[in-house]
Every structure is written in C-alpha cells, then in structure tokens.
Write an enzyme that holds these catalytic residues in place. Sequence first.
Site, PDB file in Angstrom:
ATOM      1  N   HIS A   1       0.807  -1.223   0.000  1.00 41.52           N
ATOM      2  CA  HIS A   1       0.000   0.000   0.000  1.00 41.52           C
ATOM      3  C   HIS A   1       0.841   1.275   0.000  1.00 41.52           C
ATOM      4  CE1 HIS A   1      -3.577  -2.378   0.506  1.00 41.52           C
ATOM      5  NE2 HIS A   1      -3.105  -2.932   1.603  1.00 41.52           N
TER       6      HIS A   1
ATOM      7  N   GLU B   1      -6.518 -12.900   5.322  1.00 46.09           N
ATOM      8  CA  GLU B   1      -7.309 -11.671   5.237  1.00 46.09           C
ATOM      9  C   GLU B   1      -8.465 -11.787   4.249  1.00 46.09           C
ATOM     10  OE1 GLU B   1      -4.757  -8.474   4.000  1.00 46.09           O
ATOM     11  OE2 GLU B   1      -3.733  -9.674   2.490  1.00 46.09           O
TER      12      GLU B   1
ATOM     13  N   ASP C   1      -8.963  -5.983   5.648  1.00 43.49           N
ATOM     14  CA  ASP C   1      -9.324  -6.762   4.463  1.00 43.49           C
ATOM     15  C   ASP C   1     -10.191  -7.956   4.830  1.00 43.49           C
ATOM     16  OD1 ASP C   1      -8.254  -5.365   2.271  1.00 43.49           O
ATOM     17  OD2 ASP C   1      -6.249  -6.076   2.724  1.00 43.49           O
TER      18      ASP C   1
END
Length: 258
Positions: A46, A151, A177
């Site tokens: 990210h 996740e 997530d």
Amino acid sequence: MRERSLKEMTRGGLAVGHFIVEFATPGIGHLMKNAGCDFTLFDMEHSGFSLETVKHAVRYMEAARLPMIVRAPSKDSHHIARVLDMGAEGLMVPMVNDAAEARAVVDAVKYSPEGNRGVALGIAHDGYRGGAVLEKLMAANARTTVFALVETASGVENVEEIAAVDGVDCLWVGHFDLSASLGIPGEFDNPLFTSAIERTIEAARANGKATGRLVGSVEEGIAMHAQGFDLICYSGDVWVFTQALSAAVDEIRAGGRR
C-alpha cells in the site's frame, strides 16, 4: 544481549514492532530500535516503495540490528524472489487463500531441496560474501521467515490447511481486508469476524505456528496479545507522527488561549 531473530520470534513470546509505510529514512531503523522495537514491518503493498527503496531500507535496519519483514506487493514469485535478494529476513505475502497458495509461496522463498528459489550468491542478501554454496543455501533457508496473511473469507475457511504447510512460520491477520471480505467492513466486534480470529489462532496453535497483527492502540495491543497474538505491530509511522504532532499542536494552542 543478543537480539532475537524473526525465526525465534515466531517460536514463542511477545514481540512488538512498528509498521513503516512512509518514512524510509536512513535513521528510521535506529529510531525504532531505540524505542524498543523487536522488528519492523515494511510495506510494499500500500506504499509507493520501490525495490530500490527496500534495498536501502534493509541496510538501515541491518545497521540498527532490527529484523525486517517486508510485505510484498503480491504473491508472484518475482516479487518474492527480488525482495529476498534485497536481503529481507522476513517475507509477508497478501491474501493467502488456501494451502496450495501457501506452498507456492514457500517454494518461491526456499532454496532447493525445500523449494525452488533461484540462486544468486555474493549479492545483497548474503552480505556480498563468498563461501560454500550448500552452507549458504541451508543458512538462508533456516533464516528466512514466512508470514502468510489471512485476510479473506477463503483464507479463514482453509486456515487449518494453511497453518499445516511446512515453511509457513506465522499466520498474520489482515483485519481490515478480512472484515471487508466477510462483508462486514470495519465491524471488528461482529461475531463473524471474532469467530474468524479465534479459528485462526486455534489453527496456528494446533500447528505450532505464531500469529500476528497490526494494532492501533496500546490497549488493543495488550488485548490482542492476551487473546493469543504473538507478534504485535503497533500502529504505523504516519499515524504515530500525525497523532503526536496533532496532540502537541492542540495543547500549545489551548495553552495560548488561556
């Protein structure tokens, strides 16, 4: 006192680290080390960090004697191999959905006969040193630590099989997530989410694997460790910086109005 390796941290006891998503500066490893961190989690999924940035950051963490986990941007073998060749001690991969994916990750991480990682020696990951080839391969296999991100709903459904895969050292929960995959984004008190967490912890314990996750507060970190998480990653660089600066600015302004 000798610092614990990541491998040792996944074999028992509390380990506390910090998440780096923005500040890949030369002093960041020493800052975290001086703050008492046991490890750092360095994000490529990210953030905007490139492989070149990772290569620099590995040197910063080595200088501070701070073990480093790199979260790769994908499960693709070329991402895994290049992160490891930069020298990362720990490798975290996103969205591991089943045992087949977990085995593919281990295969990309480990040298033969434990896996199929491509061999390049005398470069960053082994300190640019020479040495006996077989000894180097065995040492790398023993050192490199694999963190599988649980996740997704599929990951939880198959978590027992993922935990049983040889070479997976830690089940790391990606809580946001996971909640989104379960259809309850951000509802961390929802029974669907809490049961998924309990199932993941139980699967890890049954297979002698560690568990880890990111937390946003001291209170949450204490609670998560009590619940069964071994590696606690406390907040991230951007949030700690913003919160501390905001609190100080607000306090100064409040005092100035007295």
